[in-house]
Design an enzyme around this catalytic site. Structure first.
Site, PDB file in Angstrom:
ATOM      1  N   HIS A 189      21.762 -53.352  20.676  1.00 31.72           N
ATOM      2  CA  HIS A 189      20.828 -53.976  19.746  1.00 31.72           C
ATOM      3  C   HIS A 189      20.365 -55.330  20.243  1.00 31.72           C
ATOM      4  O   HIS A 189      19.215 -55.713  20.066  1.00 31.72           O
ATOM      5  CB  HIS A 189      21.491 -54.109  18.378  1.00 31.72           C
ATOM      6  CG  HIS A 189      21.543 -52.800  17.679  1.00 31.72           C
ATOM      7  ND1 HIS A 189      22.547 -52.451  16.828  1.00 31.72           N
ATOM      8  CD2 HIS A 189      20.698 -51.767  17.722  1.00 31.72           C
ATOM      9  CE1 HIS A 189      22.320 -51.236  16.369  1.00 31.72           C
ATOM     10  NE2 HIS A 189      21.204 -50.804  16.903  1.00 31.72           N
ATOM     11  N   ARG A 333       4.640 -38.552  18.283  1.00 33.24           N
ATOM     12  CA  ARG A 333       5.503 -37.519  18.837  1.00 33.24           C
ATOM     13  C   ARG A 333       6.573 -37.193  17.810  1.00 33.24           C
ATOM     14  O   ARG A 333       7.198 -38.100  17.253  1.00 33.24           O
ATOM     15  CB  ARG A 333       6.149 -37.983  20.134  1.00 33.24           C
ATOM     16  CG  ARG A 333       6.988 -36.877  20.770  1.00 33.24           C
ATOM     17  CD  ARG A 333       7.556 -37.278  22.093  1.00 33.24           C
ATOM     18  NE  ARG A 333       8.522 -38.340  21.955  1.00 33.24           N
ATOM     19  CZ  ARG A 333       9.062 -38.995  22.986  1.00 33.24           C
ATOM     20  NH1 ARG A 333       8.673 -38.704  24.205  1.00 33.24           N
ATOM     21  NH2 ARG A 333       9.947 -39.937  22.798  1.00 33.24           N
ATOM     22  N   GLU A 432       6.808 -32.143  30.130  1.00 34.03           N
ATOM     23  CA  GLU A 432       7.909 -32.910  30.711  1.00 34.03           C
ATOM     24  C   GLU A 432       9.050 -32.032  31.204  1.00 34.03           C
ATOM     25  O   GLU A 432      10.013 -32.520  31.783  1.00 34.03           O
ATOM     26  CB  GLU A 432       8.425 -33.956  29.718  1.00 34.03           C
ATOM     27  CG  GLU A 432       8.873 -33.413  28.388  1.00 34.03           C
ATOM     28  CD  GLU A 432       9.307 -34.507  27.397  1.00 34.03           C
ATOM     29  OE1 GLU A 432       9.547 -35.644  27.802  1.00 34.03           O
ATOM     30  OE2 GLU A 432       9.395 -34.190  26.197  1.00 34.03           O
ATOM     31  N   ASP A 456      10.848 -37.697  32.014  1.00 33.50           N
ATOM     32  CA  ASP A 456      11.714 -36.523  32.021  1.00 33.50           C
ATOM     33  C   ASP A 456      11.319 -35.551  33.116  1.00 33.50           C
ATOM     34  O   ASP A 456      12.179 -34.933  33.745  1.00 33.50           O
ATOM     35  CB  ASP A 456      11.678 -35.821  30.653  1.00 33.50           C
ATOM     36  CG  ASP A 456      12.652 -36.465  29.682  1.00 33.50           C
ATOM     37  OD1 ASP A 456      13.790 -36.739  30.104  1.00 33.50           O
ATOM     38  OD2 ASP A 456      12.273 -36.717  28.531  1.00 33.50           O
ATOM     39  N   CYS A 503       2.027 -40.285  29.766  1.00 31.75           N
ATOM     40  CA  CYS A 503       2.663 -41.304  28.918  1.00 31.75           C
ATOM     41  C   CYS A 503       4.029 -41.740  29.425  1.00 31.75           C
ATOM     42  O   CYS A 503       4.734 -42.481  28.757  1.00 31.75           O
ATOM     43  CB  CYS A 503       2.750 -40.830  27.477  1.00 31.75           C
ATOM     44  SG  CYS A 503       3.873 -39.442  27.264  1.00 31.75           S
TER      45      CYS A 503
END
Ligand code: PEP
Ligand code: MG
Length: 581
Positions: A189, A333, A432, A456, A503
Site C-alpha cells: 500500500h 475491463r 493477451e 501477459d 494497452c
C-alpha cells in the site's frame, strides 16, 4: 550503488532521516476476574478511538493521494472489525485474563508471524497492515505513539524498515523527497500511495546495503532503476542533480503539448488513451490530454475490502468516470483478478502456477453472480458516456460466447427491473493469451474491438513469469515472436475492419512508435505518466517510416536487430524532418 526493486519512479537527492525502529515491550500483565468488564470496556474504547482516528486520516489524506488510494485505510478499519482478529483478542482476555494491551500485542504478533511465514508477497504486505492497525490500537490503550516523530524542518529522504500507510499519513508529504525501505513489495500500500504522490521510492534493500544508512547521510534514489547510492562522490551528486533537473524541465516542457492533437508529421491521428484504476488517475489522465481511457482496470474496486462491491456502488463509480470523460471513450475491463491480483474476500485455492490458473474471465465465467452484477452496472453506466466493455484473458470462442450469454442475461434482468441501460455497448476482448492471437481471425468475427495486452502476451509466449525477478532479463518485448504475433493480431482486426489497440506497458514506450505505425495500430493506451512522452514521439513520427521499419523488422532474426532497427533511421529522419518543417 545498491539495487532493490520497483517502487516509484523519479530521482531524489538529499539527507537521510532514519525512522527509529520501534517495538512495544510489554510485561505479561494480568487482570483480576472482577475487573474483566472494565478491561473489555477499555479495549472497546480503544477500538472506537482507533476507528475514528483512521476515518480522520482517510479524509485528510484523500486530498493528497486521491479518494481511491485513501481507501487503503478501509482495509485498516476492516481489520478492527475482523471477527477472527477480535475473537483472538477477546479469547486471551476472557480465558487467560490477559490485560487488553497484552492480548492485542500477542494477537498482532501471532497474525504477523503467520502471514510472514506464507510464501506470498500479498499476504506479507497484509501483515504490515495488521502491525500498523495493532500499533494504533496499542497507542490508544497505552497512551503513547511513535508515529508523531518529526524528522527535521528541511526536506529529507525517509529511510524505514517498512513503511506503513499510517506512518506515511502522519508525515508532511511536502517534506519527503524520496523514500527508501528495507522491506516491502511493489503491491504494498505504501508503494501505491507514493506512486500516486509522485515520490521516488526504492525498496527491498534489506541485507544489500554495505552499511546501515544514518540520519544525515547524503543519499540518492533513482526510482526508475530502483537504485540507492549512499554518501555519493560529489561528481555523482552533480550528475544526478543534472538528470533530476533535466527530467523536471522535460516534464514541464511536455505539459505544453498536453492539448495539442496527437498527429504524425504526415497528418495521421494516433489516439493516446490512459490506463487507469482509480478516479484520481482519471483527472490526471484528462490533464495530460488523454483521448479517453483505453483500459480501466476495475479489479481495484474489489481489492482491500471484506465484501463484494454491490451493483449500485459499481454503477456510481463507472457512471462518474463515464460522465467525466464526456464524449471520449472509456473501456472498462471486467474483473481480472487472480494471478498477481488476489482479492481478500474470495478464497482461491493455492496454485502452483497462478498465472496459468484461476484468473480473469475464468473466474467470471465460474462466478456468474459476480460477473453479472458487474455487467449490469456497466450497462447502466453506458447511458452516460461512450462506455465499452472489455473481457480479459479470452482464449477461445467458447469463453467469449459464454461471457456474452451472461451479458444478455444482465440486459434481460435490467429490463425486468426497469433500469435504463444501453443495449448496444461495444464489446471487445484482450488479446493477451497466445491462443487468442492464433484464432484472432475467428474472434474478430464476434467482437467489436481488440485490445492487445502485451504484458501477459509476452509472459505467455516467451514462458517468462512477468513477476519473477530471476528471469526478468528474458522478458523481451522485442523478441521476433512477439513482433510476428502483434502483426497477426493487427492484420486479423484490419481484415475484419474492427479497431485494434495496444494497452500493455509496451504502448507507453516512445521508442516503439515506428512499430505501431508500421502495423497500422493507431490506438494506444498507457499509464498516465507515459502519455506526454509518447505524444512527443507521435509528433515527430511519420507513418511511411513506420512501414519501412516493419519491412526491415520482419526480416530481423534477433531482438537486438529489431531494437536497432527501431532506434535507427526512421525516427532520426523524422526528427530532422520535424526540425526542418
Ligand atoms: C496486459 O496483460 O498487457 C494488460 C494490460 O493487463 P494487466 O497488466 O492488467 O494484466
Ligand atoms: Mg493482462
Amino acid at each position: 550503488m545498491v539495487k532493490g526493486f520497483g517502487g516509484s519512479s523519479g530521482i531524489a537527492i538529499g539527507k537521510a532521516f532514519v525512522m527509529p525502529s520501534w517495538e512495544w515491550e510489554l510485561t505479561d500483565k494480568m487482570v483480576d476476574v472482577a475487573d474483566l468488564a472494565i478491561e473489555f470496556e477499555k479495549l472497546y474504547e480503544g477500538i472506537r478511538s482507533s476507528k475514528s482516528e483512521i476515518e480522520g486520516i482517510k479524509q485528510d489524506i484523500s486530498d493528497l493521494i486521491g479518494e481511491e488510494e485513501s481507501n487503503i485505510f478501509n482495509a485498516h478499519l476492516a481489520i478492527l472489525e475482523d471477527p477472527i482478529f477480535m475473537n483472538e483478542i477477546q479469547g486471551l482476555m476472557q480465558r487467560q485474563f490477559k490485560a487488553a494491551e497484552v492480548a492485542v500485542k500477542e494477537t498482532i504478533d501471532k497474525f504477523v508471524n503467520m502471514f510472514d511465514l506464507l510464501d506470498d508477497d500479498y499476504m506479507k504486505e497484509r501483515a504490515a497492515d495488521i502491525k500498523d492497525v495493532g500499533n494504533r490500537l496499542l497507542k490508544h490503550l497505552l497512551g503513547e505513539w511513535q508515529g508523531t516523530v518529526t524528522p527535521t524542518d528541511n526536506p529529507y529522504i525517509l529511510v524505514v524498515k517498512e513503511l506503513s500507510p499510517s506512518q506515511l499519513a502522519n508525515l508532511d508529504a511536502g517534506q519527503v523527497l524520496g523514500v527508501i525501505s528495507m522491506l516491502g513489495g511493489p503491491t504494498s500500500h505504501a508503494a501505491i500511495m507514493l506512486r500516486a504522490m509522485g515520490i521516488p521510492f526504492a525498496m527491498g534493500m534489506e541485507g544489500k546495503l554495505p552499511h546501515a544508512i544514518q540520519t544525515g547521510d547524503t543519499v540518492i534514489i533513482d526510482g526508475d532503476e530502483s537504485v540507492v547510492i549512499i554518501d555519493p562522490e560529489p561528481e555523482l551528486v552533480a550528475a544526478y542533480t543534472v538528470r533530476r533537473d533535466r527530467a523536471a524541465a522535460h516534464r514541464e516542457r511536455l505539459k505544453e503539448i498536453a492539448h495539442v492533437p496527437s498527429v504524425t508529421l504526415d497528418g495521421k491521428r494516433v489516439e493516446l488513451r490512459a490506463n487507469i484504476s482509480s478516479a484520481k488517475e482519471l483527472e490526471l489522465a484528462i490533464a495530460n490530454g488523454a483521448a479517453g481511457v483505453g483500459l480501466f482496470r476495475t479489479e481495484f474496486l474489489y481489492m482491500d475490502r471484506t465484501t463484494l462491491p454491490k451493483e449500485e456502488e459499481q454503477f456510481e463509480v463507472y457512471r462518474e468516470a463515464a460522465v467525466k470523460l464526456g464524449k471520449k471513450p472509456i473501456v472498462f475491463r471486467t474483473l481480472d483478478i487472480g494471478g498477481d491480483k488476489p482479492v481478500g474476500f474470495l478464497s482461491f485455492p493455492q496454485e502452483d502456477n497462478p498465472a496459468l490458473g484461476y484468473r480473469g474471465i475464468r473466474i467470471s465465467l465460474d462466478r456468474r453472480d459476480l460477473f453479472k452484477t458487474q455487467l449490469k452496472a456497466l450497462l447502466r453506466a453506458a447511458v452516460y458516456g461512450d462506455v465499452r466493455i472489455l473481457y480479459p484473458m479470452i482464449s477461445s470462442i467458447g469463453e467469449l460466447r459464454r461471457a456474452n450469454e451472461i451479458l444478455e442475461l444482465a440486459k434481460k434482468e435490467l429490463q425486468k427491473e426497469g433500469h435504463p441501460f444501453k443495449a448496444d455497448v461495444p464489446v471487445g476482448i484482450m488479446i493477451e493469451v497466445p491462443a487468442a492471437v492464433v484464432i484472432a481471425d475467428l474472434l474478430a468475427e464476434e467482437v467489436q474491438f481488440f485490445s492487445i495486452g502485451t504484458n501477459d502476451l509476452i509472459q505467455y509466449v516467451l514462458a517468462v513469469d512477468r513477476m519473477n525477478e530471476t528471469v526478468s532479463a528474458l522478458y523481451d518485448p522485442y523478441h521476433p515472436a512477439i513482433l510476428r504475433l502483434l502483426k497477426q493480431a493487427a492484420d486479423a482486426a484490419h481484415r475484419k475492419g474492427i479497431p485494434v489497440s495496444v494497452c500493455g506497458e509496451m504502448a507507453g514506450d516512445p521508442d516503439a512508435m515506428p512499430l505501431w505505425l508500421g502495423l497500422d495500430i493507431r490506438e494506444l493506451s498507457m499509464s498516465v505518466q507515459s502519455l506526454l512522452s509518447v505524444k512527443e514521439k507521435v509528433l515527430k513520427s511519420d507513418t511511411a517510416h513506420g512501414a519501412e521499419f516493419i519491412r526491415e523488422a520482419l526480416k530481423c532474426v534477433t531482438s537486438e536487430e529489431i531494437r536497432q532497427a527501431l532506434t535507427a533511421a526512421p525516427v532520426e529522419k523524422s526528427c530532422i524532418h520535424h526540425k526542418e518543417g
